[in-house]
Design a protein around this motif. Structure first.
Motif, PDB file in Angstrom:
ATOM      1  N   GLY A  34       0.838  -1.192   0.000  1.00  0.00           N
ATOM      2  CA  GLY A  34       0.000   0.000   0.000  1.00  0.00           C
ATOM      3  C   GLY A  34       0.873   1.242   0.000  1.00  0.00           C
ATOM      4  N   PRO A  35       0.475   2.302   0.698  1.00  0.00           N
ATOM      5  CA  PRO A  35       1.277   3.528   0.725  1.00  0.00           C
ATOM      6  C   PRO A  35       2.355   3.520   1.813  1.00  0.00           C
ATOM      7  CG  PRO A  35      -0.783   3.912   1.853  1.00  0.00           C
ATOM      8  CD  PRO A  35      -0.841   2.489   1.334  1.00  0.00           C
ATOM      9  N   GLY A  36       2.717   2.339   2.299  1.00  0.00           N
ATOM     10  CA  GLY A  36       3.782   2.248   3.297  1.00  0.00           C
ATOM     11  C   GLY A  36       3.299   2.209   4.726  1.00  0.00           C
ATOM     12  N   THR A  37       2.075   1.760   4.941  1.00  0.00           N
ATOM     13  CA  THR A  37       1.489   1.735   6.280  1.00  0.00           C
ATOM     14  C   THR A  37       2.355   0.950   7.260  1.00  0.00           C
ATOM     15  OG1 THR A  37      -0.669   1.720   5.178  1.00  0.00           O
ATOM     16  CG2 THR A  37      -0.638   1.297   7.538  1.00  0.00           C
ATOM     17  N   VAL A  38       2.773  -0.251   6.876  1.00  0.00           N
ATOM     18  CA  VAL A  38       3.590  -1.085   7.762  1.00  0.00           C
ATOM     19  C   VAL A  38       4.948  -0.434   8.019  1.00  0.00           C
ATOM     20  CG1 VAL A  38       4.790  -3.293   7.972  1.00  0.00           C
ATOM     21  CG2 VAL A  38       2.433  -3.235   7.152  1.00  0.00           C
ATOM     22  N   LEU A  39       5.524   0.180   7.003  1.00  0.00           N
ATOM     23  CA  LEU A  39       6.809   0.852   7.174  1.00  0.00           C
ATOM     24  C   LEU A  39       6.729   1.912   8.273  1.00  0.00           C
ATOM     25  CD1 LEU A  39       9.722   1.530   6.304  1.00  0.00           C
ATOM     26  CD2 LEU A  39       8.730   3.096   4.609  1.00  0.00           C
ATOM     27  N   TRP A  40       5.681   2.732   8.236  1.00  0.00           N
ATOM     28  CA  TRP A  40       5.511   3.764   9.242  1.00  0.00           C
ATOM     29  C   TRP A  40       5.315   3.163  10.630  1.00  0.00           C
ATOM     30  CZ3 TRP A  40       5.982   9.009   9.026  1.00  0.00           C
ATOM     31  CH2 TRP A  40       6.123   9.581   7.754  1.00  0.00           C
ATOM     32  N   ALA A  41       4.490   2.126  10.739  1.00  0.00           N
ATOM     33  CA  ALA A  41       4.224   1.507  12.043  1.00  0.00           C
ATOM     34  C   ALA A  41       5.474   0.825  12.591  1.00  0.00           C
ATOM     35  CB  ALA A  41       3.083   0.500  11.922  1.00  0.00           C
ATOM     36  N   THR A  42       6.212   0.139  11.722  1.00  0.00           N
ATOM     37  CA  THR A  42       7.435  -0.542  12.136  1.00  0.00           C
ATOM     38  C   THR A  42       8.488   0.469  12.573  1.00  0.00           C
ATOM     39  OG1 THR A  42       6.956  -2.311  10.561  1.00  0.00           O
ATOM     40  CG2 THR A  42       9.180  -2.224  11.451  1.00  0.00           C
ATOM     41  N   ASN A  43       8.619   1.540  11.806  1.00  0.00           N
ATOM     42  CA  ASN A  43       9.592   2.578  12.127  1.00  0.00           C
ATOM     43  C   ASN A  43       9.259   3.275  13.436  1.00  0.00           C
ATOM     44  OD1 ASN A  43      10.983   5.469  11.520  1.00  0.00           O
ATOM     45  ND2 ASN A  43      11.957   3.836  10.359  1.00  0.00           N
ATOM     46  N   ASP A  44       7.969   3.380  13.746  1.00  0.00           N
ATOM     47  CA  ASP A  44       7.542   3.999  14.996  1.00  0.00           C
ATOM     48  C   ASP A  44       7.924   3.140  16.189  1.00  0.00           C
ATOM     49  OD1 ASP A  44       6.124   6.195  16.303  1.00  0.00           O
ATOM     50  OD2 ASP A  44       4.590   4.729  16.798  1.00  0.00           O
ATOM     51  N   LEU A  45       7.801   1.813  16.036  1.00  0.00           N
ATOM     52  CA  LEU A  45       8.136   0.895  17.126  1.00  0.00           C
ATOM     53  C   LEU A  45       9.635   0.639  17.205  1.00  0.00           C
ATOM     54  CD1 LEU A  45       7.306  -1.053  19.377  1.00  0.00           C
ATOM     55  CD2 LEU A  45       6.859  -2.783  17.621  1.00  0.00           C
ATOM     56  N   TRP A  46      10.269   0.463  16.038  1.00  0.00           N
ATOM     57  CA  TRP A  46      11.705   0.166  15.985  1.00  0.00           C
ATOM     58  C   TRP A  46      12.415   1.226  15.132  1.00  0.00           C
ATOM     59  CZ3 TRP A  46       8.752  -4.572  14.793  1.00  0.00           C
ATOM     60  CH2 TRP A  46       8.629  -5.428  15.898  1.00  0.00           C
ATOM     61  N   PRO A  47      12.723   2.385  15.691  1.00  0.00           N
ATOM     62  CA  PRO A  47      13.306   3.473  14.902  1.00  0.00           C
ATOM     63  C   PRO A  47      14.688   3.169  14.337  1.00  0.00           C
ATOM     64  CG  PRO A  47      13.267   4.014  17.255  1.00  0.00           C
ATOM     65  CD  PRO A  47      12.461   2.779  17.080  1.00  0.00           C
ATOM     66  N   ASP A  48      15.323   2.093  14.815  1.00  0.00           N
ATOM     67  CA  ASP A  48      16.641   1.727  14.284  1.00  0.00           C
ATOM     68  C   ASP A  48      16.546   0.790  13.081  1.00  0.00           C
ATOM     69  OD1 ASP A  48      17.983   3.256  16.182  1.00  0.00           O
ATOM     70  OD2 ASP A  48      18.029   1.613  17.637  1.00  0.00           O
ATOM     71  N   LEU A  49      15.331   0.581  12.560  1.00  0.00           N
ATOM     72  CA  LEU A  49      15.169  -0.217  11.342  1.00  0.00           C
ATOM     73  C   LEU A  49      16.053   0.374  10.242  1.00  0.00           C
ATOM     74  CD1 LEU A  49      13.331  -2.542  10.097  1.00  0.00           C
ATOM     75  CD2 LEU A  49      11.957  -0.673   9.163  1.00  0.00           C
ATOM     76  N   GLU A  50      16.873  -0.479   9.624  1.00  0.00           N
ATOM     77  CA  GLU A  50      17.869   0.033   8.684  1.00  0.00           C
ATOM     78  C   GLU A  50      17.418  -0.002   7.233  1.00  0.00           C
ATOM     79  OE1 GLU A  50      21.372  -2.238   9.415  1.00  0.00           O
ATOM     80  OE2 GLU A  50      21.743  -1.330  11.405  1.00  0.00           O
ATOM     81  N   GLN A  51      16.717  -1.061   6.849  1.00  0.00           N
ATOM     82  CA  GLN A  51      16.339  -1.175   5.442  1.00  0.00           C
ATOM     83  C   GLN A  51      14.966  -1.829   5.298  1.00  0.00           C
ATOM     84  OE1 GLN A  51      19.410  -3.499   3.579  1.00  0.00           O
ATOM     85  NE2 GLN A  51      18.923  -5.359   4.705  1.00  0.00           N
TER      86      GLN A  51
END
Length: 323
Positions: free
Chosen positions: A91-108
Motif C-alpha cells: 500500500g502507501p507504506g502503512t507497515v513501514l511507518w508503524a514498524t519505524n515507529d516501534l523500531w526506529p533503528d530499522l535500517e532497510q
C-alpha cells in the motif's frame, strides 16, 4: 490511536484542495470494493483518486491495526529488534511507518506494491520523514515473490482478502521461506478474515513456526462460529474523514485479526483477553484464550486482591500478565 505527526502532516499536504465531492465518490467506491472483497482482477487503488480516498478514510484505521499487532508481537518477543523489513502488498507504506515507529533503528525495507499510483504516494509520504533505506518494487504478491531477498521481519497486511483463495497456500509458503525470524499477517476482523488467518496459522504451525501472538498456544482455535476471534482499535476521525464518509461520530472502531509467527519461540505466553471486558461494581468478567488451548470466562472480584486490580486495567486484546 492516531497517525504519527509527520505522517499526518504529509497526508494533509497531499489531500489539501481535493474537491470534496470527488473524494466522497472515490471513498464510497473504495469502501464498496473492500466490503464486497472483490477479486475481479482490478486493483482497489489503481487510480490516484482512490489512493487519496484511502489516505483520508482507511489509512488511520489500518495503521492502528498494524501498530497494535506489532505491539502484541513485541510483547512476546521483547528481544526482537529487526533491522530489515520486507512488506508485501505494501500500500502507501502503512507497515513501514508503524514498524519505524516501534523500531526506529530499522535500517532497510523492501516494499512490494502492484499499483504505480500507490507507490508514488507512498514515496511522497516517506520522503522527508523516514530515514530507513527504502526500496519500492513493482510486483504482484502472488506471482512476483520469487526473486525477493529474505528479511528478519516479513509482513503482509490487509492483502489476503484480495487474493483468490486457491493462491494463498503457495503465497504463504513463500512468505515463510522469506522470513529469517518473524512473519506478521494482518486481516480485517470479519468472520471471513478470521477463517483466512486460521488457515495461515495451521499452515505455519505445520511448517514448524512458533506462534507469538495473538494465540498463547498452538492447539486448534477453541472458538467456533458464530463466534470468531478478532480485536478492535478505536481511531480518531479527522474532519476530512468525517466529511468524506458523511459520518457524525468523531471516531470509528477498526476490527482486525492477525497472526505473528517466528522461527524463535516466544519469551513467554500468557492468556489473552479476546472480548470486551464486562465490568460491574467490584467485579470484572474477562473472556480469555488460555495457554492450554481453551477459551473461558473468568470472574475477578475485590476478594482476588492484586489479580482483580490487574484484571480491571485490562482491555480487549491485552495479555493477563502480572506486573
Amino acid at each position: 490511536m492516531e497517525l504519527p505527526a509527520p505522517l499526518r502532516q504529509a497526508v494533509d499536504r497531499i489531500l489539501e484542495e481535493i474537491p470534496l465531492p470527488e473524494l466522497k465518490q472515490a471513498a464510497k467506491t473504495l469502501s464498496d470494493r473492500y466490503r464486497a472483497e472483490l477479486r475481479d482482477g482490478r486493483l482497489h487503488m489503481a487510480q490516484d483518486m482512490a489512493v487519496k480516498a484511502y489516505l483520508a478514510t482507511r489509512l488511520p484505521a489500518t495503521y492502528a491495526a498494524v501498530r497494535d499487532s506489532l505491539d502484541a508481537l513485541n510483547a512476546t518477543r521483547p528481544d526482537f529488534e529487526p533491522k530489515a523489513l520486507l512488506d508485501v502488498g505494501a500500500g502507501p507504506g502503512t507497515v513501514l511507518w508503524a514498524t519505524n515507529d516501534l523500531w526506529p533503528d530499522l535500517e532497510q525495507a523492501v516494499l512490494l506494491e502492484a499499483s504505480a499510483a500507490v507507490r508514488k504516494v507512498g514515496e511522497m509520504l516517506a520522503a522527508d520523514a523516514i530515514t530507513t533505506r527504502t526500496v519500492w518494487r513493482a510486483g504482484d504478491v502472488t506471482t512476483d515473490l520469487a526473486d525477493l531477498r529474505p528479511a528478519e521481519l516479513v509482513t503482509c497486511a490487509y492483502v489476503l482478502d484480495e487474493i483468490v483463495p486457491a493462491s494463498l497456500p503457495k503465497m504463504v509458503d513463500r512468505l515463510w521461506q522469506l522470513t529469517t525470524d518473524t512473519l506478521l499477517i494482518v486481516e480485517p476482523g470479519t468472520p471471513a478474515g478470521w477463517q483466512r488467518i486460521l488457515a495461515v496459522r495451521a499452515q505455519l504451525i505445520a511448517a514448524g513456526a512458533h506462534l507469538l501472538a495473538p494465540c498463547p498456544h498452538e492447539a486448534p482455535c477453541p472458538l467456533t462460529p458464530p463466534d470468531w476471534c478478532h480485536f478492535s482499535r478505536r481511531v480518531a476521525r479527522s474532519r476530512l474523514h468525517r466529511l468524506a464518509k458523511d459520518a457524525d461520530v468523531p471516531w470509528e472502531d477498526e476490527k482486525f485479526i492477525f497472526v505473528a509467527a517466528s522461527r524463535q519461540p516466544a519469551a513467554s505466553h500468557a492468556a489473552r483477553v479476546i472480548a470486551p471486558p464486562k465490568s460491574g461494581s467490584g467485579k470484572v468478567l474477562l473472556k480469555l484464550c488460555q495457554e492450554d488451548g481453551t477459551a473461558t470466562e473468568q470472574l475477578f472480584t475485590k476478594r482476588d486482591g492484586a489479580d482483580f486490580k490487574l484484571a480491571r486495567r485490562l482491555d480487549w486484546g491485552d495479555r493477563l500478565v502480572s506486573e
